[in-house]
Design an enzyme around this catalytic site. Structure first.
Site, short mmCIF file in Angstrom:
data_model
loop_
_atom_site.label_atom_id
_atom_site.label_comp_id
_atom_site.label_asym_id
_atom_site.label_seq_id
_atom_site.Cartn_x
_atom_site.Cartn_y
_atom_site.Cartn_z
N HIS A 1 0.49 -1.28 -0.15
CA HIS A 1 -0.17 0.15 -0.30
C HIS A 1 0.52 1.20 0.03
CE1 HIS A 1 0.64 -0.52 4.41
NE2 HIS A 1 -0.49 -1.26 4.33
N ASP B 1 -6.98 -4.54 0.38
CA ASP B 1 -6.84 -3.97 1.78
C ASP B 1 -8.18 -3.72 2.01
OD1 ASP B 1 -4.90 -3.85 3.78
OD2 ASP B 1 -5.39 -1.79 3.84
N LEU C 1 -7.21 4.79 10.47
CA LEU C 1 -7.89 4.10 9.47
C LEU C 1 -7.27 2.33 9.40
CD1 LEU C 1 -6.31 6.18 6.02
CD2 LEU C 1 -8.83 6.01 7.05
N ALA C 2 -8.43 2.25 9.70
CA ALA C 2 -8.05 0.66 9.52
C ALA C 2 -8.76 -0.15 8.45
CB ALA C 2 -9.12 0.36 10.99
#
Length: 384
Positions: free
Chosen positions: A217, A276, A309-310
């Site tokens: 990412h 993701d 952010l998860a």
């Protein structure tokens, strides 16, 4: 040879060019040929797709969950299969279930599950271990207390599992994985990706020279691109052999930055899409647990209580559309970023990622607006 099915009536994007008036012949789970519609052999079962675009199925190298299931909550073959089923309606026909940083026991369970799942669960092609060999300074939503250096024993375990799993991708931080162990993994068939790292440009170059193949990412949880210190992000764009995963949800990376990265990436490595994705994909759920912490879903964002952010709340087809509609990427290149480029990166281009005779018949039928109408895995059709 079994029954031959001829898929006709759609424009075919084979991974390189768009072809009109052609049929894709499928038999025994593989693509037998791509030929003019008038040349379809007698006896073939003809399926008229009625327009739209037929392209290679999407390949996602980073999928934490879907359909209400998180791999970390129970790393089993059935969990992996459930995640694959949840993503299939969005065009993903092959994926790597992804375990984020966890305990040694969870990692061992995920490896065992992947060995069972990869040959028997449609859509599951291996495993991505995103951790635990990451840098606490760039932990993101991972638990820093579970992070640790890569050891010789870890490398031996991963290399031993690679052949049985199929595709084993491991994300490591440069600080936690010395070049000699990166070389050990790469020589043993592991796809080594760099991420969750505060590494300098020179550190990354050494890791790439040792065999690292990807950047996990891009831009997220890594040392940023600066004009005097290129960092991990700059090294990833500059290193020609390094492939770069991108989360295209509009939250993890600004659309303008996505465009800059795609245009600026030095080849032959390319930028490719990953989701993701978390367990929310394919559900109406508004919360889920991540290593025992509550993450919340709101307006397309997944966050922990502190705002971190998860993971992402997006599927692969939506990622393709975002690239086309908000970034201005040519549709064919956006489709390659979801199929051909991840196949090349993962070393499975002789099996998947394009429409070509001899490859597995993993396909997706898209509307003119790039919405999924149907998918095929090994020639077996499923309506979206």
């Amino acid at each position: 040879m079994g029954v031959v099915e001829a898929l006709v009536g759609a424009t075919v994007f084979d991974g390189e060019t768009r072809r009109h008036g052609v049929a894709v012949l499928v038999t025994d789970g593989r693509i037998a040929a791509v030929l003019p519609e008038h040349a379809v052999p007698a006896g073939a079962v003809v399926t008229d797709l009625g327009g739209g675009l037929l392209t290679a199925g999407f390949i996602d190298a980073q999928v934490n969950g879907g359909g209400g299931v998180m791999l970390n909550d129970g790393p089993t073959a059935d969990a992996m299969a459930a995640i694959a089923r949840a993503h299939r309606p969005y065009g993903t026909t092959a994926l790597l279930p992804t375990l984020i940083t966890d305990t040694p026991a969870a990692t061992a369970a995920a490896i065992a599950a992947a060995i069972e799942a990869a040959p028997t669960r449609p859509g599951v092609i291996g495993l991505h271990l995103e951790g635990p060999h990451l840098a606490p300074a760039r932990r993101g939503a991972h638990v820093a207390e579970l992070m640790r250096p890569l050891t010789e024993a870890d490398a031996d375990q991963l290399v031993a599992a690679t052949e049985a799993i199929g595709v084993l991708m491991v994300t490591v931080a440069v600080e936690q994985a010395p070049p000699r162990l990166i070389r050990r993994l790469a020589d043993g068939g592991v796809v080594v990706s760099l991420g969750h790292t505060d590494a300098t440009y020179d550190d990354v170059v050494r890791a790439v020279d040792a065999g690292a193949r990807g950047a996990t990412h891009l831009f997220n949880a890594m040392s940023p691109l600066g004009h005097r210190a290129p960092g991990m992000a700059g090294a990833a764009l500059d290193a020609g052999s390094l492939w770069c995963g991108l989360i295209a949800d509009g939250h993890h990376v600004h659309p303008a930055t996505l465009g800059i990265a795609i245009r600026g990436k030095r080849g032959p490595g390319r930028c490719f899409l990953v989701t993701d994705a978390m367990s929310t994909v394919g559900t109406e759920g508004t919360t889920f647990l991540l290593n025992g912490r509550t993450a919340r879903r709101e307006n397309g964002r997944l966050t922990l209580d502190d705002g971190t952010l998860a993971g992402a709340d997006i599927d692969m087809a939506a990622s393709v559309r975002l690239l086309v509609e908000r970034v201005g990427v040519d549709a064919d290149e956006a489709l390659r970023m979801a199929s051909a480029w991840p196949a090349d990166y993962l070393g499975i281009a002789e099996m998947r990622g394009r429409i070509r005779a001899g490859l597995q018949a993993d396909l997706v039928h898209l509307s003119d607006r790039l919405e999924v109408k149907a998918t095929w895995i090994a020639g077996e059709r499923d309506e979206a």
